[in-house]
Design an enzyme around this catalytic site. Structure first.
Site, PDB file in Angstrom:
ATOM      1  N   HIS A 155       0.860  -0.924   0.264  1.00 44.75           N
ATOM      2  CA  HIS A 155       0.406  -0.059   0.375  1.00 44.75           C
ATOM      3  C   HIS A 155       1.453   1.809   0.018  1.00 44.75           C
ATOM      4  O   HIS A 155       0.339   2.399  -0.336  1.00 44.75           O
ATOM      5  CB  HIS A 155      -0.649   0.319   1.375  1.00 44.75           C
ATOM      6  CG  HIS A 155      -1.968  -1.256   0.947  1.00 44.75           C
ATOM      7  ND1 HIS A 155      -3.609  -0.522   0.841  1.00 44.75           N
ATOM      8  CD2 HIS A 155      -1.862  -2.348   1.536  1.00 44.75           C
ATOM      9  CE1 HIS A 155      -4.435  -1.763   0.529  1.00 44.75           C
ATOM     10  NE2 HIS A 155      -3.671  -3.018   0.626  1.00 44.75           N
ATOM     11  N   ASP A 364       4.317   9.087  -0.796  1.00 43.17           N
ATOM     12  CA  ASP A 364       2.364   8.634  -0.404  1.00 43.17           C
ATOM     13  C   ASP A 364       2.267   7.521  -1.269  1.00 43.17           C
ATOM     14  O   ASP A 364       2.604   7.972  -3.049  1.00 43.17           O
ATOM     15  CB  ASP A 364       1.336   9.889  -0.016  1.00 43.17           C
ATOM     16  CG  ASP A 364       0.126   9.389   1.061  1.00 43.17           C
ATOM     17  OD1 ASP A 364      -0.093   7.943   1.041  1.00 43.17           O
ATOM     18  OD2 ASP A 364      -0.953  10.475   1.440  1.00 43.17           O
TER      19      ASP A 364
HETATM   20  P1  ADQ Z   1      -3.238   5.892   4.925  1.00 43.65           P
HETATM   21  O1  ADQ Z   1      -1.706   6.639   5.383  1.00 43.65           O
HETATM   22  O2  ADQ Z   1      -3.952   5.989   5.862  1.00 43.65           O
HETATM   23  O3  ADQ Z   1      -2.848   4.715   4.709  1.00 43.65           O
HETATM   24  P2  ADQ Z   1      -5.368   7.426   3.476  1.00 43.65           P
HETATM   25  O4  ADQ Z   1      -4.933   7.106   1.493  1.00 43.65           O
HETATM   26  O5  ADQ Z   1      -4.792   9.028   2.697  1.00 43.65           O
HETATM   27  O6  ADQ Z   1      -4.058   6.981   4.212  1.00 43.65           O
HETATM   28  O7  ADQ Z   1      -5.888   7.290   3.769  1.00 43.65           O
HETATM   29  C1  ADQ Z   1      -6.658   5.769   3.535  1.00 43.65           C
HETATM   30  C2  ADQ Z   1      -8.096   6.059   4.232  1.00 43.65           C
HETATM   31  O8  ADQ Z   1      -7.840   6.735   5.450  1.00 43.65           O
HETATM   32  C3  ADQ Z   1      -9.446   6.963   3.617  1.00 43.65           C
HETATM   33  O9  ADQ Z   1     -10.288   6.119   4.035  1.00 43.65           O
HETATM   34  C4  ADQ Z   1      -9.311   8.046   4.639  1.00 43.65           C
HETATM   35  O10 ADQ Z   1     -10.537   8.306   4.822  1.00 43.65           O
HETATM   36  C5  ADQ Z   1      -9.085   7.786   5.957  1.00 43.65           C
HETATM   37  N1  ADQ Z   1      -7.972   8.995   6.558  1.00 43.65           N
HETATM   38  C6  ADQ Z   1      -7.325   9.459   6.589  1.00 43.65           C
HETATM   39  N2  ADQ Z   1      -7.643   9.916   7.574  1.00 43.65           N
HETATM   40  C7  ADQ Z   1      -8.380  10.304   8.257  1.00 43.65           C
HETATM   41  C8  ADQ Z   1      -8.539  10.840   9.542  1.00 43.65           C
HETATM   42  N3  ADQ Z   1      -8.277  11.499  10.055  1.00 43.65           N
HETATM   43  N4  ADQ Z   1      -9.818  10.229  10.264  1.00 43.65           N
HETATM   44  C9  ADQ Z   1     -10.292   9.123   9.505  1.00 43.65           C
HETATM   45  N5  ADQ Z   1      -9.965   8.507   8.355  1.00 43.65           N
HETATM   46  C10 ADQ Z   1      -9.377   9.164   7.771  1.00 43.65           C
HETATM   47  C11 ADQ Z   1      -1.858   4.270   2.980  1.00 43.65           C
HETATM   48  C12 ADQ Z   1      -1.010   4.422   2.443  1.00 43.65           C
HETATM   49  C13 ADQ Z   1      -1.806   5.053   1.482  1.00 43.65           C
HETATM   50  C14 ADQ Z   1      -3.057   4.801   0.277  1.00 43.65           C
HETATM   51  C15 ADQ Z   1      -3.918   4.342   2.469  1.00 43.65           C
HETATM   52  C16 ADQ Z   1      -4.705   3.064   0.618  1.00 43.65           C
HETATM   53  O11 ADQ Z   1      -0.480   5.129   3.084  1.00 43.65           O
HETATM   54  O12 ADQ Z   1      -1.045   5.459   0.307  1.00 43.65           O
HETATM   55  O13 ADQ Z   1      -3.421   5.043   0.176  1.00 43.65           O
HETATM   56  O14 ADQ Z   1      -2.956   2.785   2.504  1.00 43.65           O
HETATM   57  O15 ADQ Z   1      -3.606   1.789   0.043  1.00 43.65           O
END
Ligand code: ADQ
Length: 470
Positions: A155, A364
């Site tokens: 991811h 990211d």
């Molecule tokens: P994350 O680093 O957690 O994921 P992201 O892809 O931005 O980052 O978010 C994943 C999920 O978490 C989204 O559905 C988002 O809405 C939710 N989320 C983010 N911030 C939040 C908050 N403050 N409160 C509640 N929910 C929140 C990892 C990798 C990413 C990749 C994902 C999926 O780091 O690059 O996109 O996995 O593969």
């Protein structure tokens, strides 16, 4: 029909109170189609060795979880996964803290996962392992005699050989990745970086056409599977949340001002300190906006046991305090920084209400918030996405205003361009991005990966074909 088995560190257990996020929805619906199994950590630590998995069945899907010993968890999760692999894979060498005991715990916890999962496996299973916590799992399942196709999806970004080689055990990590039948990445950049590592360790001749890699007698497939969002689900959540009192109260409190939103996990890779500075540069450079825009940043603390995460929280509080101290008025606060969680649907309502979505990670894998922001917009009057070039999502969302997150001035110009963009251009950019999101939503992402695993079932035949050609 084959049964799908997903393995991840954390699993989204079905609970009445908590609505699962997009990724969990995608995985659960893929599992439902085949009466599948989701195996992972329970979320609890214990003082004893892991016992038999706890199994819950809901809507035909089995959820199997195990506890992890406290010390193992600290070394494997907080330590090796989040103080070594996470910073290294995000190109933050400064944040890396390597200790051999952590590496050992990582291997041990993965072995426990393999030992507890193996008895639950059936002869027709397809196994899909998720993310950097579980890289050795494929090899360990093979050592226990598992012959079925096993795939791995990363991811987060994958680093180039010059970065990966900093890791003392990089060769083992690469060998472990080649024990899978399918290895998936978010972007072509990540796949190219993986090729650079394979070439370094096994020679250029290991890389065959069409993503095939040959190591000894084994052939695996490496490919790009950019993760998507549940576009219809986000649209429904965002529309319905408009009438929720928390979203209404937030909108009313703006008193007609423009709204810029950021939603992230509190993590140094998300570029929040740089983002706050860019916002301050924006207020300095375009003083007409003073008093006319509110920037809301939601960023709840994640990985609270890792020191770097506590430090970033302090830095952000100070940065917000500085900007607010300098620009705030009796009836206006430039940054509202909220260090707390909201339900996913409420977040989608906030994103829909925003004129500008500010998503500026320093690196990211994908960044699903960028995609959710686009999906949440009202297509007749959409907000504008300002997106970091260093997020995987920038490879697909080319109609966003793309910025370098380290370039304060560039980000501040992009915010100004977003706020003054005429409606026809906003609609055009939004429509182009929505089309990309619909073409590659979360359902098609799971489908494509599962299809790749199904194709790997015939890998024996392919292996023979390649051996004969060689
Ligand atoms: P994350 O680093 O957690 O994921 P992201 O892809 O931005 O980052 O978010 C994943 C999920 O978490 C989204 O559905 C988002 O809405 C939710 N989320 C983010 N911030 C939040 C908050 N403050 N409160 C509640 N929910 C929140 C990892 C990798 C990413 C990749 C994902 C999926 O780091 O690059 O996109 O996995 O593969």
């Amino acid at each position: 029909m084959s049964r799908l088995v997903c393995v991840s560190n954390r699993i989204s257990l079905p609970r009445k109170s908590a609505a699962p996020g997009g990724l969990a929805i995608g995985i659960q619906s893929a599992l439902r189609r085949s009466g599948g199994l989701w195996f992972g950590w329970s979320g609890d630590t214990s003082e004893e060795d892991a016992g038999d998995p706890d199994i819950h069945i809901r809507d035909g899907v089995s959820f199997a979880t195990i506890d992890i010993r406290k010390q193992d968890f600290d070394d494997y999760y907080n330590g090796y996964a989040n103080e070594v692999l996470w910073p290294l894979f995000h190109y933050f060498l400064k944040g890396m803290r390597y200790r051999t005991e952590q590496r050992d715990a990582y291997e041990d916890v993965n072995r426990i996962f393999a030992q507890k999962l193996q008895p639950l496996l059936q002869p027709k299973d397809l196994i899909w392992v998720h993310d950097y916590h579980l890289i050795p799992l494929g090899r360990q399942l093979r050592e226990l005699g598992v012959q079925r196709p096993i795939g791995f999806f990363l991811h987060i970004p994958f680093p180039n050989i010059e970065m990966l080689r900093v890791l003392p055990s990089y060769a083992e990590l690469l060998r472990d990745l080649t024990c899978y039948d399918v290895v998936g990445f978010q972007t072509q950049n990540d796949l190219n970086a993986f090729y650079s590592c394979i070439e370094h360790l096994f020679g250029a001749e290991a890389i065959r056409g069409e993503g095939r890699i040959r190591v000894g007698e084994r052939v695996l497939r490496a490919a790009v599977f950019p993760i998507g969002v549940d576009v219809n689900g986000v649209q429904t959540e965002a529309t319905e949340a408009q009438s929720a009192s928390v979203v209404k109260r937030m909108s009313d409190s703006l008193m007609g001002r423009d709204l810029m939103m950021g939603v992230d996990r509190l993590d140094y890779s998300k570029g929040l300190v740089e983002r706050f500075s860019a916002y301050q540069t924006f207020l300095e450079t375009y003083p007409d906006n003073v008093g006319r825009i509110t920037y809301i940043q939601i960023a709840p603390l994640s990985r609270a046991d890792v020191k770097a995460y506590v430090e970033i929280r302090q830095s952000l509080e100070q940065a917000a305090g500085r900007t607010n101290g300098r620009f705030a008025d009796t009836d206006w606060t430039p940054i509202r920084y909220l260090n707390r969680n909201f339900p996913h649907a409420t977040l989608m309502g906030f994103l829909r209400a925003a004129d500008v979505g500010l998503v500026t990670p320093l690196r990211d894998g994908m960044n699903l918030v960028a995609k959710e922001f686009v999906a949440a917009q009202d297509a007749t009057d959409p907000g504008v996405l300002v997106l970091s070039n260093l997020a995987g999502a920038a490879r697909e969302l080319t109609s966003a205003l793309l910025v370098n997150p380290y370039d304060m001035r560039g980000v501040s110009h992009a915010i100004q361009a977003a706020l003054s963009m005429p409606l026809p251009e906003r609609r055009e950019r939004h429509a182009a991005m929505l089309q990309v999101l619909k073409r590659n939503d979360i359902a098609s992402w799971t489908r494509r990966f599962v299809e790749a695993l199904e194709q790997a079932q015939s890998s024996d035949a392919r292996m023979r074909a390649v051996s004969n050609r060689a």
